[in-house]
Design a protein around this motif. Structure first.
Motif, PDB file in Angstrom:
ATOM      1  N   ASP A  66       0.813  -1.216   0.000  1.00  0.00           N
ATOM      2  CA  ASP A  66       0.000   0.000   0.000  1.00  0.00           C
ATOM      3  C   ASP A  66       0.848   1.268   0.000  1.00  0.00           C
ATOM      4  N   ARG A  67       2.171   1.130  -0.303  1.00  0.00           N
ATOM      5  CA  ARG A  67       3.074   2.274  -0.275  1.00  0.00           C
ATOM      6  C   ARG A  67       4.254   1.999  -1.203  1.00  0.00           C
ATOM      7  N   PRO A  68       5.010   3.041  -1.566  1.00  0.00           N
ATOM      8  CA  PRO A  68       6.153   2.810  -2.455  1.00  0.00           C
ATOM      9  C   PRO A  68       7.161   1.844  -1.841  1.00  0.00           C
ATOM     10  N   SER A  69       7.672   0.951  -2.679  1.00  0.00           N
ATOM     11  CA  SER A  69       8.694   0.010  -2.228  1.00  0.00           C
ATOM     12  C   SER A  69      10.054   0.699  -2.222  1.00  0.00           C
ATOM     13  N   PRO A  70      10.902   0.426  -1.218  1.00  0.00           N
ATOM     14  CA  PRO A  70      12.254   0.981  -1.246  1.00  0.00           C
ATOM     15  C   PRO A  70      13.083   0.458  -2.407  1.00  0.00           C
ATOM     16  N   MET A  71      12.608  -0.617  -3.041  1.00  0.00           N
ATOM     17  CA  MET A  71      13.317  -1.180  -4.190  1.00  0.00           C
ATOM     18  C   MET A  71      12.781  -0.647  -5.523  1.00  0.00           C
ATOM     19  N   GLU A  72      11.873   0.303  -5.472  1.00  0.00           N
ATOM     20  CA  GLU A  72      11.200   0.785  -6.673  1.00  0.00           C
ATOM     21  C   GLU A  72      12.190   1.287  -7.732  1.00  0.00           C
ATOM     22  N   ARG A  73      13.158   2.090  -7.301  1.00  0.00           N
ATOM     23  CA  ARG A  73      14.124   2.650  -8.254  1.00  0.00           C
ATOM     24  C   ARG A  73      14.984   1.554  -8.877  1.00  0.00           C
ATOM     25  N   PHE A  74      15.344   0.562  -8.070  1.00  0.00           N
ATOM     26  CA  PHE A  74      16.146  -0.560  -8.570  1.00  0.00           C
ATOM     27  C   PHE A  74      15.354  -1.362  -9.611  1.00  0.00           C
ATOM     28  N   VAL A  75      14.077  -1.589  -9.312  1.00  0.00           N
ATOM     29  CA  VAL A  75      13.230  -2.354 -10.233  1.00  0.00           C
ATOM     30  C   VAL A  75      13.076  -1.613 -11.557  1.00  0.00           C
ATOM     31  N   GLU A  76      12.934  -0.302 -11.489  1.00  0.00           N
ATOM     32  CA  GLU A  76      12.793   0.484 -12.716  1.00  0.00           C
ATOM     33  C   GLU A  76      14.030   0.349 -13.596  1.00  0.00           C
ATOM     34  N   VAL A  77      15.206   0.401 -12.978  1.00  0.00           N
ATOM     35  CA  VAL A  77      16.446   0.268 -13.745  1.00  0.00           C
ATOM     36  C   VAL A  77      16.545  -1.130 -14.347  1.00  0.00           C
ATOM     37  N   MET A  78      16.227  -2.154 -13.546  1.00  0.00           N
ATOM     38  CA  MET A  78      16.280  -3.522 -14.053  1.00  0.00           C
ATOM     39  C   MET A  78      15.288  -3.721 -15.194  1.00  0.00           C
TER      40      MET A  78
END
Length: 397
Positions: free
Chosen positions: A126-138
């Motif tokens: 229900d909130r942004p994941s701390p891994m969101e930026r990493f997932v976007e790059v991957m």
């Protein structure tokens, strides 16, 4: 990383056997047992411990208190630590820092994890994941399959990048798992102690990219702990001062993690290289001086790229390092004599302190069948995506 203010000794370590999910005691029981073992090993009364740093990833707030209260109710500060897979060594970093600065004379670092079967998952949707930026790059680099384990896609992608760059054979990664099982066979704390052949490893089901099932660490339950203190405290209480933390560094991500379009850097290559460089510079040594290393082999691909990030072998030479047997007994440097995360297991909060347990045992000469002859300098590498990397150098005093 600052110059040491005071010498910090690791005077006690404790660990319980790692197990598969569902076969362990509850987290607070595991944690208390590991803490008591470390205190007994040190010969220190818990009443003399001034602060506790307790690491875990999957647990409610103040789970650290629930575990440490099983040892005693002394009213000391208890700090709960969560830094993904580098949690245990982050707790150790904080305990060491407290002693080195003179804030306390004696502290305990404790890590535990009670895991569930299956791939790692976030706790909240229900909130942004701390891994969101990493997932976007991957996703931009190689795509992402929502039906496959995410961690395997990160590290499998890093392995694929390395294979493409240097043209190595995929079964070179499998040889790392062969070694891990051979080493774990001599570790009574390890989950997987049965040897595997290279054929068995490579023929196990593919998880992602070059990674097969036996090249991925298992979810694990367990706990480990360390007691650190000043030289003055150790002398006053007649403790074993044979192991010193000679240098330690923690790093987090820099721009290259996200801007390089490189899966190896996305999973922490530059964090590792930076932390290692700080440690070597502070201690006045080079990688060639090391005798034994415990590094973060959550997947075979990460062990391979970490050889080079730590400077154990030049960039692009990891395959030769492996095939020549330079990563095991009789070679240049023994890596993961415990069996590593691949075979010993990976209870996230406990992993860094289990690495500490192994290296302290090696420097004391008490590792029995795993003993690296004449070990005097030992390096620990613990990595967490999201991200943090802790590199610690232990020295036999």
């Amino acid at each position: 990383m600052q110059d040491s203010q005071r010498t910090v000794h690791v005077v006690g370590v404790g660990m319980i056997p790692f197990t598969k999910p569902g076969a362990s005691d509850p987290y607070h029981v595991m944690g208390a047992n590991a803490a008591r073992k470390a205190l007994d090993d040190a010969g220190v009364d818990y009443k003399l411990v001034e602060q506790a740093y307790v690491g875990y990833v999957y647990g409610d707030s103040t789970s650290g208190q629930a575990a440490i209260y099983g040892v005693g109710l002394t009213g000391i500060p208890v700090f709960n630590v969560n830094n993904n897979c580098s949690t245990g060594s982050s707790a150790l970093f904080m305990a060491r820092q407290a002693v080195e600065s003179g804030s306390v004379e004696c502290a305990i670092a404790l890590g535990f994890e009670q895991m569930v079967p299956g791939a790692l998952k976030g706790a909240y949707d229900d909130r942004p994941s701390p891994m969101e930026r990493f997932v976007e790059v991957m996703k931009a680099r190689q795509g992402i399959d929502p039906n496959l384990p995410r961690a395997a896609q990160f590290f499998g992608g890093a392995g694929a990048d390395y294979i493409e760059r240097y043209g190595i054979r995929p079964d070179t990664l499998g040889r790392i798992s062969v070694k891990a099982r051979q080493h774990a066979a001599n570790n009574p704390f390890a989950v997987f102690r049965n040897p595997l052949t290279l054929e068995e490893i490579m023929e196990s089901p593919t998880v992602y990219g070059p990674l097969t099932r036996y090249q991925c660490c298992p979810p694990t339950c367990g706990a480990a702990a360390a007691i650190v203190c000043s030289a003055e405290f150790a002398r006053k209480h007649n403790l074993d001062t044979g192991v010193v933390i000679a240098a330690q560094a923690m790093t987090t991500d820099g721009p290259s993690t996200f801007e390089s379009n490189d899966m190896m850097k996305l999973v922490g290559y530059d964090m590792t290289a930076s932390a290692a460089e700080l440690v070597y510079e502070h201690a006045g040594i080079s990688p060639e001086d090391l005798d034994v290393v415990e590094l973060h082999d959550c997947f075979t691909a990460n062990e391979l790229i970490t050889y080079e990030a730590l400077g154990l072998t030049p960039e692009g030479s990891a395959e030769k390092f492996i095939i020549d047997g330079d990563n095991t007994y009789g070679g240049r440097i023994v890596t993961n004599p415990s069996g590593g995360l691949l075979s010993k297991g990976h209870p996230l909060g406990a992993t860094g302190l289990a690495q500490c347990y192994e290296l302290v045992s090696q420097l004391r000469g008490t590792a029995e069948q795993r003993q690296v002859e004449g070990a005097r300098l030992a390096l620990q590498h613990n990595l967490g995506l999201g991200g943090a990397c802790v590199v610690t150098l232990y020295k036999r005093a």
